[in-house]
Design a protein around this motif. Structure first.
Motif, PDB file in Angstrom:
ATOM      1  N   LEU A  73       0.847  -1.183   0.000  1.00 55.12           N
ATOM      2  CA  LEU A  73       0.000   0.000   0.000  1.00 55.12           C
ATOM      3  C   LEU A  73       0.887   1.238   0.000  1.00 55.12           C
ATOM      4  O   LEU A  73       1.787   1.369   0.838  1.00 55.12           O
ATOM      5  N   THR A  98       1.377   4.735   1.111  1.00 54.15           N
ATOM      6  CA  THR A  98       0.761   5.500   2.194  1.00 54.15           C
ATOM      7  C   THR A  98       0.796   6.991   1.891  1.00 54.15           C
ATOM      8  O   THR A  98       1.758   7.503   1.333  1.00 54.15           O
ATOM      9  N   PHE A 152     -11.413  10.277   2.940  1.00 52.34           N
ATOM     10  CA  PHE A 152     -10.078   9.692   2.800  1.00 52.34           C
ATOM     11  C   PHE A 152      -9.483   9.480   4.189  1.00 52.34           C
ATOM     12  O   PHE A 152      -9.412  10.413   4.987  1.00 52.34           O
ATOM     13  N   SER A 159      -4.866   6.153   4.097  1.00 54.77           N
ATOM     14  CA  SER A 159      -4.370   5.972   2.728  1.00 54.77           C
ATOM     15  C   SER A 159      -5.390   5.351   1.777  1.00 54.77           C
ATOM     16  O   SER A 159      -5.042   4.888   0.698  1.00 54.77           O
ATOM     17  N   ILE A 160      -6.665   5.355   2.166  1.00 55.71           N
ATOM     18  CA  ILE A 160      -7.725   4.754   1.353  1.00 55.71           C
ATOM     19  C   ILE A 160      -8.908   5.710   1.243  1.00 55.71           C
ATOM     20  O   ILE A 160      -9.350   6.281   2.230  1.00 55.71           O
ATOM     21  N   THR A 213     -12.906   6.099   0.495  1.00 57.93           N
ATOM     22  CA  THR A 213     -14.151   5.342   0.530  1.00 57.93           C
ATOM     23  C   THR A 213     -15.244   6.189  -0.117  1.00 57.93           C
ATOM     24  O   THR A 213     -15.523   7.300   0.336  1.00 57.93           O
ATOM     25  N   THR A 245      -9.373  -0.402  -6.964  1.00 57.73           N
ATOM     26  CA  THR A 245     -10.695  -0.118  -6.408  1.00 57.73           C
ATOM     27  C   THR A 245     -11.356  -1.437  -6.017  1.00 57.73           C
ATOM     28  O   THR A 245     -10.869  -2.517  -6.358  1.00 57.73           O
ATOM     29  N   THR A 272     -13.914   1.192  -2.158  1.00 58.75           N
ATOM     30  CA  THR A 272     -12.674   1.874  -1.789  1.00 58.75           C
ATOM     31  C   THR A 272     -11.727   1.979  -2.978  1.00 58.75           C
ATOM     32  O   THR A 272     -11.827   1.213  -3.944  1.00 58.75           O
ATOM     33  N   LYS A 274      -7.351   2.782  -3.601  1.00 58.64           N
ATOM     34  CA  LYS A 274      -6.035   2.983  -3.003  1.00 58.64           C
ATOM     35  C   LYS A 274      -4.969   2.754  -4.068  1.00 58.64           C
ATOM     36  O   LYS A 274      -5.254   2.213  -5.145  1.00 58.64           O
ATOM     37  N   CYS A 275      -3.742   3.145  -3.767  1.00 57.39           N
ATOM     38  CA  CYS A 275      -2.613   2.935  -4.659  1.00 57.39           C
ATOM     39  C   CYS A 275      -1.716   1.848  -4.094  1.00 57.39           C
ATOM     40  O   CYS A 275      -1.455   1.825  -2.885  1.00 57.39           O
ATOM     41  N   THR A 276      -1.234   0.959  -4.979  1.00 55.89           N
ATOM     42  CA  THR A 276      -0.317  -0.084  -4.539  1.00 55.89           C
ATOM     43  C   THR A 276       0.861  -0.191  -5.501  1.00 55.89           C
ATOM     44  O   THR A 276       0.777   0.215  -6.667  1.00 55.89           O
TER      45      THR A 276
END
Length: 153
Positions: free
Chosen positions: A35, A37, A49, A52-53, A55, A86, A122, A124-126
């Motif tokens: 993840l 952050t 937000f 780090s996610i 919704t 997502t 949700t 997020k970036c990974t």
């Protein structure tokens, strides 16, 4: 809802966010989805937000944009994946640095997507590095490492 005399429409409560990092993530593990952050909020309209996610507060189409600066990339990796993930799907970029003569000092991964999301989905970036050495660092460079999103419809 606000309409100016020129006909411009603004929605001051439209869900939107822009976040950056305040600390680097060093020596990202190999073969592990990590993840990215984000600790610093430039703005977070609707307070959607956290940790780090993002919704989604309502069902709709959302535009997400992410830039992530990675330093000390290893050319011995099989490939690197950066994604906006997502609840419905992952939007991925893949890079093979093995064709380079030496490890890049830095690289910026960039991505923009329009994602369909339901309420409570949700985003997020990974980052994922396949093989090589755990030497890549996600840098806290506010101009090059950020994540943003807005509901468009």
């Amino acid at each position: 809802l606000s309409v100016s005399s020129a006909g411009a429409v603004t929605k001051p409560l439209q869900p939107a966010f822009h976040v950056t990092k305040n600390a680097a993530q060093n020596n990202i593990p190999v073969s592990t989805e990590t993840l990215v952050t984000f600790q610093t909020e430039t703005y977070d309209v609707g307070s959607n937000f956290a940790s780090s996610i993002f919704t989604a507060p309502v069902t709709g189409k959302y535009v997400f944009t992410a830039n992530v600066r990675i330093d000390n990339i290893d050319t011995a990796s099989v490939h690197d994946d950066f994604q906006i993930l997502t609840s419905n799907r992952g939007y991925k970029s893949i890079f093979d640095f093995g064709v380079l003569a030496s490890d890049p000092v830095f690289w910026t991964y960039q991505m923009s997507v329009v994602a369909d999301m339901d309420a409570d989905d949700t985003a997020k970036c990974t980052f994922f590095q396949t093989g090589g050495t755990a030497q890549a660092d996600i840098i806290n460079d506010a101009g090059r490492t950020f994540f943003s999103g807005i509901l468009i419809g």
